[in-house]
Motif scaffolding. Sequence first.
Motif, PDB file in Angstrom:
ATOM      1  N   PRO B  88      -1.950   3.036   0.837  1.00  0.00           N
ATOM      2  CA  PRO B  88      -1.330   3.889   1.862  1.00  0.00           C
ATOM      3  C   PRO B  88      -1.661   3.425   3.291  1.00  0.00           C
ATOM      4  CG  PRO B  88      -2.405   5.222   0.183  1.00  0.00           C
ATOM      5  CD  PRO B  88      -2.734   3.805  -0.135  1.00  0.00           C
ATOM      6  N   GLU B  89      -2.910   2.983   3.538  1.00  0.00           N
ATOM      7  CA  GLU B  89      -3.271   2.524   4.891  1.00  0.00           C
ATOM      8  C   GLU B  89      -2.415   1.338   5.300  1.00  0.00           C
ATOM      9  OE1 GLU B  89      -5.119   2.942   2.105  1.00  0.00           O
ATOM     10  OE2 GLU B  89      -7.053   2.016   2.551  1.00  0.00           O
ATOM     11  N   LEU B  90      -2.144   0.456   4.334  1.00  0.00           N
ATOM     12  CA  LEU B  90      -1.361  -0.729   4.654  1.00  0.00           C
ATOM     13  C   LEU B  90       0.086  -0.346   4.964  1.00  0.00           C
ATOM     14  CD1 LEU B  90      -0.923  -3.738   4.978  1.00  0.00           C
ATOM     15  CD2 LEU B  90      -0.693  -3.952   2.500  1.00  0.00           C
ATOM     16  N   ARG B  91       0.646   0.547   4.146  1.00  0.00           N
ATOM     17  CA  ARG B  91       2.029   0.975   4.406  1.00  0.00           C
ATOM     18  C   ARG B  91       2.123   1.660   5.768  1.00  0.00           C
ATOM     19  NH1 ARG B  91       3.396   4.611  -0.161  1.00  0.00           N
ATOM     20  NH2 ARG B  91       1.298   4.245  -0.955  1.00  0.00           N
ATOM     21  N   GLU B  92       1.099   2.438   6.065  1.00  0.00           N
ATOM     22  CA  GLU B  92       1.022   3.101   7.372  1.00  0.00           C
ATOM     23  C   GLU B  92       1.034   2.053   8.494  1.00  0.00           C
ATOM     24  OE1 GLU B  92       1.079   6.599   9.118  1.00  0.00           O
ATOM     25  OE2 GLU B  92       0.232   6.714   7.090  1.00  0.00           O
ATOM     26  N   ALA B  93       0.205   1.014   8.308  1.00  0.00           N
ATOM     27  CA  ALA B  93       0.090  -0.030   9.337  1.00  0.00           C
ATOM     28  C   ALA B  93       1.399  -0.807   9.485  1.00  0.00           C
ATOM     29  CB  ALA B  93      -1.053  -0.981   8.985  1.00  0.00           C
ATOM     30  N   ILE B  94       2.074  -1.049   8.364  1.00  0.00           N
ATOM     31  CA  ILE B  94       3.353  -1.767   8.417  1.00  0.00           C
ATOM     32  C   ILE B  94       4.379  -0.932   9.192  1.00  0.00           C
ATOM     33  CG2 ILE B  94       5.313  -2.577   7.016  1.00  0.00           C
ATOM     34  CD1 ILE B  94       3.205  -3.294   4.818  1.00  0.00           C
ATOM     35  N   GLY B  95       4.401   0.376   8.885  1.00  0.00           N
ATOM     36  CA  GLY B  95       5.323   1.273   9.583  1.00  0.00           C
ATOM     37  C   GLY B  95       5.086   1.266  11.081  1.00  0.00           C
ATOM     38  N   GLN B  96       3.831   1.362  11.453  1.00  0.00           N
ATOM     39  CA  GLN B  96       3.435   1.361  12.854  1.00  0.00           C
ATOM     40  C   GLN B  96       3.849   0.067  13.547  1.00  0.00           C
ATOM     41  OE1 GLN B  96       0.979   4.186  13.492  1.00  0.00           O
ATOM     42  NE2 GLN B  96       2.244   3.927  15.328  1.00  0.00           N
ATOM     43  N   VAL B 104      12.080   0.033  14.743  1.00  0.00           N
ATOM     44  CA  VAL B 104      12.676   0.651  13.566  1.00  0.00           C
ATOM     45  C   VAL B 104      11.574   1.491  12.928  1.00  0.00           C
ATOM     46  CG1 VAL B 104      14.564  -0.863  12.898  1.00  0.00           C
ATOM     47  CG2 VAL B 104      12.240  -1.555  12.372  1.00  0.00           C
ATOM     48  N   SER B 105      11.894   2.746  12.610  1.00  0.00           N
ATOM     49  CA  SER B 105      10.809   3.557  12.046  1.00  0.00           C
ATOM     50  C   SER B 105      11.089   3.927  10.602  1.00  0.00           C
ATOM     51  CB  SER B 105      10.575   4.806  12.896  1.00  0.00           C
ATOM     52  OG  SER B 105      11.779   5.475  13.095  1.00  0.00           O
ATOM     53  N   TYR B 106      10.084   3.695   9.781  1.00  0.00           N
ATOM     54  CA  TYR B 106      10.170   3.991   8.355  1.00  0.00           C
ATOM     55  C   TYR B 106       9.032   4.925   7.965  1.00  0.00           C
ATOM     56  CZ  TYR B 106      13.557   0.198   7.835  1.00  0.00           C
ATOM     57  OH  TYR B 106      14.666  -0.602   7.933  1.00  0.00           O
ATOM     58  N   ASP B 107       9.335   5.799   7.017  1.00  0.00           N
ATOM     59  CA  ASP B 107       8.315   6.699   6.498  1.00  0.00           C
ATOM     60  C   ASP B 107       7.469   5.931   5.469  1.00  0.00           C
ATOM     61  OD1 ASP B 107       6.816   8.557   5.203  1.00  0.00           O
ATOM     62  OD2 ASP B 107       8.493   9.869   4.643  1.00  0.00           O
ATOM     63  N   PRO B 108       6.186   5.713   5.787  1.00  0.00           N
ATOM     64  CA  PRO B 108       5.343   4.906   4.895  1.00  0.00           C
ATOM     65  C   PRO B 108       5.266   5.475   3.482  1.00  0.00           C
ATOM     66  CG  PRO B 108       4.213   5.359   6.962  1.00  0.00           C
ATOM     67  CD  PRO B 108       5.445   6.198   6.957  1.00  0.00           C
ATOM     68  N   ALA B 109       5.459   6.773   3.349  1.00  0.00           N
ATOM     69  CA  ALA B 109       5.322   7.379   2.018  1.00  0.00           C
ATOM     70  C   ALA B 109       6.532   7.104   1.129  1.00  0.00           C
ATOM     71  CB  ALA B 109       5.105   8.884   2.146  1.00  0.00           C
ATOM     72  N   LYS B 110       7.715   7.006   1.730  1.00  0.00           N
ATOM     73  CA  LYS B 110       8.920   6.932   0.891  1.00  0.00           C
ATOM     74  C   LYS B 110       9.805   5.719   1.147  1.00  0.00           C
ATOM     75  CE  LYS B 110       9.719  11.938   0.865  1.00  0.00           C
ATOM     76  NZ  LYS B 110       9.748  12.368   2.271  1.00  0.00           N
ATOM     77  N   GLU B 111       9.578   5.067   2.283  1.00  0.00           N
ATOM     78  CA  GLU B 111      10.554   4.042   2.664  1.00  0.00           C
ATOM     79  C   GLU B 111       9.965   2.633   2.749  1.00  0.00           C
ATOM     80  OE1 GLU B 111      13.701   6.655   5.255  1.00  0.00           O
ATOM     81  OE2 GLU B 111      11.988   5.834   6.358  1.00  0.00           O
ATOM     82  N   ILE B 112       8.703   2.495   2.380  1.00  0.00           N
ATOM     83  CA  ILE B 112       8.071   1.174   2.455  1.00  0.00           C
ATOM     84  C   ILE B 112       7.397   0.846   1.128  1.00  0.00           C
ATOM     85  CG2 ILE B 112       6.309  -0.248   3.602  1.00  0.00           C
ATOM     86  CD1 ILE B 112       6.669   1.449   6.105  1.00  0.00           C
ATOM     87  N   ILE B 113       7.615  -0.374   0.657  1.00  0.00           N
ATOM     88  CA  ILE B 113       6.912  -0.810  -0.555  1.00  0.00           C
ATOM     89  C   ILE B 113       6.303  -2.186  -0.292  1.00  0.00           C
ATOM     90  CG2 ILE B 113       9.194  -1.445  -1.468  1.00  0.00           C
ATOM     91  CD1 ILE B 113       8.104  -1.498  -4.189  1.00  0.00           C
ATOM     92  N   VAL B 114       5.050  -2.333  -0.692  1.00  0.00           N
ATOM     93  CA  VAL B 114       4.357  -3.604  -0.505  1.00  0.00           C
ATOM     94  C   VAL B 114       4.643  -4.492  -1.711  1.00  0.00           C
ATOM     95  CG1 VAL B 114       2.105  -4.717  -0.249  1.00  0.00           C
ATOM     96  CG2 VAL B 114       2.540  -2.509   0.850  1.00  0.00           C
ATOM     97  N   THR B 115       5.095  -5.721  -1.455  1.00  0.00           N
ATOM     98  CA  THR B 115       5.548  -6.590  -2.552  1.00  0.00           C
ATOM     99  C   THR B 115       4.747  -7.888  -2.627  1.00  0.00           C
ATOM    100  OG1 THR B 115       7.173  -7.573  -1.063  1.00  0.00           O
ATOM    101  CG2 THR B 115       7.921  -5.737  -2.420  1.00  0.00           C
ATOM    102  N   VAL B 116       4.965  -8.616  -3.700  1.00  0.00           N
ATOM    103  CA  VAL B 116       4.306  -9.908  -3.878  1.00  0.00           C
ATOM    104  C   VAL B 116       5.144 -10.961  -3.138  1.00  0.00           C
ATOM    105  CG1 VAL B 116       3.496 -11.611  -5.553  1.00  0.00           C
ATOM    106  CG2 VAL B 116       3.365  -9.173  -6.085  1.00  0.00           C
ATOM    107  N   GLY B 117       4.901 -11.060  -1.848  1.00  0.00           N
ATOM    108  CA  GLY B 117       5.688 -11.949  -0.996  1.00  0.00           C
ATOM    109  C   GLY B 117       7.032 -11.316  -0.646  1.00  0.00           C
ATOM    110  N   GLY B 118       7.643 -11.835   0.398  1.00  0.00           N
ATOM    111  CA  GLY B 118       9.000 -11.402   0.723  1.00  0.00           C
ATOM    112  C   GLY B 118       9.903 -11.721  -0.463  1.00  0.00           C
ATOM    113  N   SER B 119       9.564 -12.782  -1.179  1.00  0.00           N
ATOM    114  CA  SER B 119      10.359 -13.195  -2.345  1.00  0.00           C
ATOM    115  C   SER B 119      10.590 -12.045  -3.311  1.00  0.00           C
ATOM    116  CB  SER B 119       9.644 -14.328  -3.096  1.00  0.00           C
ATOM    117  OG  SER B 119       9.391 -15.394  -2.240  1.00  0.00           O
TER     118      SER B 119
END
Lengths: 163, 407
Positions: B88-96, B104-119
Amino acid sequence: MNEFKLSILDLLKEDARLTATTIATMLGAEQEDVSAAIAEMEQDHVIVKYATIVNWSKVDDEKVTALIEVECTPERGRGFESIAERVYLYPEVKSVYLMSGAYDLLVEIEGKNLKEVASFVSNKLSTIESVISTKSFFILKKYKQDGIIFEEFEDDHRLLVSP
Amino acid sequence: MIKDEQKPQIQDRARSGGMNEYLASHARAIQPSGIRRFFDLVSASKDKDIITLGVGEPDFVTPWRIRDAAVYSLEKGKTQYTSNAGMPELREAIGQYLDNQFHVSYDPAKEIIVTVGGSEGIDLALRALIEPGDEILVPEPSYISYSPITALSGGVAVGIETFAKDQFKLTAESLKAAITPKSKILILCYPSNPTGAVMTYDEMLPIAKLVEENDLIVISDEIYAELSFNAKHVSFASLPGMKDRTILVSGFSKAFAMTGWRMGYACGHPDLISVMLKIHQYTVMCAPIMGQVAALEALTKGGLEEKDRMVESYNQRRRLVVQGFRDMGLECHEPQGAFYAFPSVQSTGLTSEQFAERLLLEAKVAAVPGHVFGKGGEGFLRCCYATSVTQLTEAMERINLFIRKLE
Ligand SMILES: Cc1ncc(COP(=O)(O)O)c(C=O)c1O
């Protein structure tokens, strides 16, 4: 110091052999402006010298380096200036810093061997009138100097071609 | 347990056609990438003296403070799975970070997913969206993975040629001409691998209009966003009405010199992200925790400063290389982003493949022939300038000599 000159210094610090033309291209500037800025900085002693960082341990010509902590009595009116000057004029002395803390001057000395350094300390440095005491530390190995890591292998571990 | 009567049949299949008989036809149909073929050629030559402009990754190692954060977390025993969508901290940081840098603003809880590379982000988006036969529009020359992963998801990649005269930007006219009733997704990649093209806000507006009119979804691969040299990067999602139609894919590989960590992220509409998350959960569970810790450090504690330093260095080398090509008489449009120059070698009379091959063998410089990047790539050479100034200067001299000898 303006940003333009700082960028030039950054590049020259990495590689003193870069030509003014190359620097100008890299910074998107005119070559005359770069040459002028360099000349100005040389004039103002911002650029003091173009030197080579040598890893002497790879050269047979062995040297011994010592750091000497020097405690001394400051001189009335001139503080440590005149003592520092007396010390730095010796060719054996590589660098001199005025320090805060337990001692006053930090002196870097380079000599052919241990005996030469020791004799410099006892015959020249300790005998300066205002010097109260010295403590010598010999450098055994240099790992990093002026931001350059000596043993860093610059091999490129990347594949030769990739997406 | 295989029943006895089935065994001979399986053996026969294996005997008649080898393993190929078992392979799924869509997987078998995928061609090895042109880069792979060229890589084999370079590897085969085993020459220590080769200077490579062929790698699409930074020459910097990951800044020490980022590596140190990962080392420290390992010492502390942080070796577990994280939540599927990422810490969650990372998604928060990405959103920020996206908000600060690209508005562009995204909700870290619902709109961001951390993946294995952009790939992985691109793959998840395609898998979540494509129905068999859907057409995926890809402006070319393009990053080599888009077409094959589209095919793996059952879609059909449709290349749209872009041209040097337009600085390899997608134009509304050519997009319009390529759209059919089957078109569903447009993949944008600006700054572009391999051309270094970027698009401004004003240039994207007519594209956005067509996207809206034709009800398309955009996968915006913004992995080179930070490497924009003449103007601040514009995120496609920041255009009016585009946020809900866009999946923003990015990652840490390029800007933070973190290719080996395999860290990326995707942002978009919560309904889409939740489906991508399902696929992600059933295939990789979560991105590796060491990478996530490092990525968090990159975004929050001084990593951004180190990034700026590296970007400035790419910019300096970019000018050097572009000038170098022009001085030797090759046409070279000015790349405004990423770390690739894309000079034309047409004036030499050689195809890009011939040029690249002879350059490698005769001048010992490796660069990727443009035709591997699809339509519009023939006649060009992709040169990555993320290499030391000493190496670049030497490479330029060698290419110059090589061209003089051709004359
Ligand atoms: C345009 C583009 N997208 C995505 C990627 C993959 O990046 P990652 O390392 O984040 O998977 C690359 C890598 O070369 C790329 O050039």
